[in-house]
Design a protein around this motif. Sequence first.
Motif, short mmCIF file in Angstrom:
data_model
loop_
_atom_site.label_atom_id
_atom_site.label_comp_id
_atom_site.label_asym_id
_atom_site.label_seq_id
_atom_site.Cartn_x
_atom_site.Cartn_y
_atom_site.Cartn_z
N ALA A 158 36.82 28.55 23.31
CA ALA A 158 35.99 27.36 23.50
C ALA A 158 36.02 26.89 24.94
O ALA A 158 35.01 26.45 25.50
N ALA A 159 37.20 26.98 25.55
CA ALA A 159 37.33 26.59 26.95
C ALA A 159 36.50 27.50 27.85
O ALA A 159 35.88 27.05 28.82
N MET A 160 36.45 28.79 27.51
CA MET A 160 35.66 29.72 28.31
C MET A 160 34.17 29.41 28.17
O MET A 160 33.41 29.50 29.15
N ARG A 161 33.75 29.06 26.97
CA ARG A 161 32.33 28.69 26.80
C ARG A 161 32.00 27.47 27.65
O ARG A 161 30.91 27.40 28.25
N ARG A 162 32.92 26.53 27.71
CA ARG A 162 32.70 25.35 28.56
C ARG A 162 32.67 25.76 30.04
O ARG A 162 31.83 25.27 30.81
N ALA A 163 33.54 26.66 30.42
CA ALA A 163 33.56 27.12 31.81
C ALA A 163 32.24 27.80 32.18
O ALA A 163 31.75 27.66 33.31
N ALA A 220 44.63 28.06 33.48
CA ALA A 220 43.29 28.06 34.07
C ALA A 220 42.43 29.06 33.31
O ALA A 220 42.82 30.21 33.11
N VAL A 221 41.28 28.60 32.85
CA VAL A 221 40.31 29.46 32.17
C VAL A 221 39.11 29.57 33.11
O VAL A 221 38.43 28.58 33.38
N VAL A 222 38.84 30.78 33.60
CA VAL A 222 37.86 31.00 34.66
C VAL A 222 36.87 32.09 34.23
O VAL A 222 37.26 33.07 33.60
N GLY A 247 54.32 36.18 38.91
CA GLY A 247 54.92 35.76 37.66
C GLY A 247 54.02 34.96 36.75
O GLY A 247 54.49 34.38 35.76
N ILE A 248 52.73 34.93 37.04
CA ILE A 248 51.78 34.19 36.21
C ILE A 248 51.23 35.10 35.12
O ILE A 248 50.86 36.25 35.41
N ALA A 249 51.18 34.61 33.89
CA ALA A 249 50.59 35.38 32.79
C ALA A 249 49.08 35.47 33.00
O ALA A 249 48.43 34.45 33.25
N VAL A 250 48.52 36.66 32.88
CA VAL A 250 47.09 36.87 33.15
C VAL A 250 46.47 37.64 31.99
O VAL A 250 47.03 38.63 31.51
N GLU A 251 45.31 37.15 31.54
CA GLU A 251 44.58 37.82 30.47
C GLU A 251 43.11 37.89 30.86
O GLU A 251 42.60 37.03 31.58
N ALA A 252 42.40 38.89 30.32
CA ALA A 252 40.97 39.06 30.60
C ALA A 252 40.21 39.31 29.32
O ALA A 252 40.78 39.79 28.34
N GLY A 253 38.92 38.96 29.32
CA GLY A 253 38.06 39.37 28.23
C GLY A 253 37.33 38.34 27.42
O GLY A 253 36.24 38.62 26.91
N PRO A 254 37.83 37.10 27.22
CA PRO A 254 37.09 36.15 26.39
C PRO A 254 35.69 35.86 26.93
O PRO A 254 35.53 35.64 28.12
N GLN A 255 34.68 35.94 26.06
CA GLN A 255 33.29 35.67 26.42
C GLN A 255 32.79 36.57 27.55
O GLN A 255 31.94 36.18 28.35
N ALA A 256 33.30 37.79 27.59
CA ALA A 256 32.91 38.71 28.66
C ALA A 256 31.42 39.02 28.63
O ALA A 256 30.76 39.10 29.68
N GLU A 257 30.85 39.18 27.43
CA GLU A 257 29.43 39.51 27.33
C GLU A 257 28.56 38.37 27.86
O GLU A 257 27.58 38.61 28.59
N ALA A 258 28.91 37.13 27.50
CA ALA A 258 28.14 35.98 27.98
C ALA A 258 28.27 35.83 29.49
O ALA A 258 27.31 35.49 30.19
#
Length: 345
Positions: free
Chosen positions: A14-19, A76-78, A126-137
């Motif tokens: 949801a945060a990514m959609r807002r971003a 941070a959601v970017v 040392g920051i946790a990093v993830e990729a992929g949410p809402q990638a298509e949008a």
Amino acid sequence: MTATATIDAARVDAAMRRALELAARGPAVGVNPQVGCVLLDAHGEIIAEGWHRGAGTAHAEVDALSKVADARGLTAVVTLEPCNHTGRTGPCAQALIDAGLARVVYALPDPGEVAGGGAERLRSAGIAVEAGPQAEAAAELLRPWLTSARLGRPFVTVKWASTLDGRAAAADGTSQWITGAAARQRVHEQRAAHDAIAVGTGTVLADDPTLTARGDGGAMLGHQPLPVVFGTTPVPADAALRRHPAGLVELGHRDLERGLAELQERGIRRLYVEGGPTLASAFLRSGLADEVLIYLAPLLLGGPRTAIDDLGIGTMSQALRLSIHRIETLGDDILVTARPTPPQE
């Protein structure tokens, strides 16, 4: 494990959609991508938002960070991988590190050789990093910018208006107006959403176009695309294009690939091709059209003046195939947005 790691996937999504909504507020034109960012606390609540407003302004992450006194432990959601280079502003990856973020989630990796690598820099800190949410949008929003970054040339939109039987003008050459007011206004809005607008010298000599982007009342819109003329014939000294507020680029040749490379060097990332059948057909024939906008009016004209010239296609198996992305009704007219598809085996 940090407290932020407990934020569930639904809240992150949801945060990514807002971003992405925030990213769309930024300018579609210019060398920089549209990027949005939200900062989440340990409970997944949004506590700050930011987006990029254009070259030279704060990037989305820095904009969001400026709105909190203490960002330590936040997520941070970017919409795009934080950049890893110094241009007019510093690297966003380092700004997030300095702020003490615990986690960064982004939709798409940055394809740039210079700006990419932000995720690795964050992980090294040392920051946790993830990729992929809402990638298509995110890929759809950034499609022109991503295409330009990948191919090293501007994203090319080819537009034409025609009758239902594919004519761009009557037998005597008259063409005003094939489409109605609503369709013509959409064209002006699309001009303003591109860095530059291209025509051939034939269109300049025949129509003396202004190529400005104007509103309903005729007033200039905020952004004016740079007029670009393909061809070897100089634009006449008294032509309307000579008075265009954005200036004028005369390429002095008809080489499309060379011209696109020259425009890329000028910082042009989105090109709107609005010339006549000759130029539009040349882009299609060369495989350089990334998107096609076809305005269809409920008229029949017949005759020889077709909207598209010879594409070098001799048989059905060679047909240029398009995938329909969107169909809109504008007054009595229809706008078809389509994208060329790869040739079939």
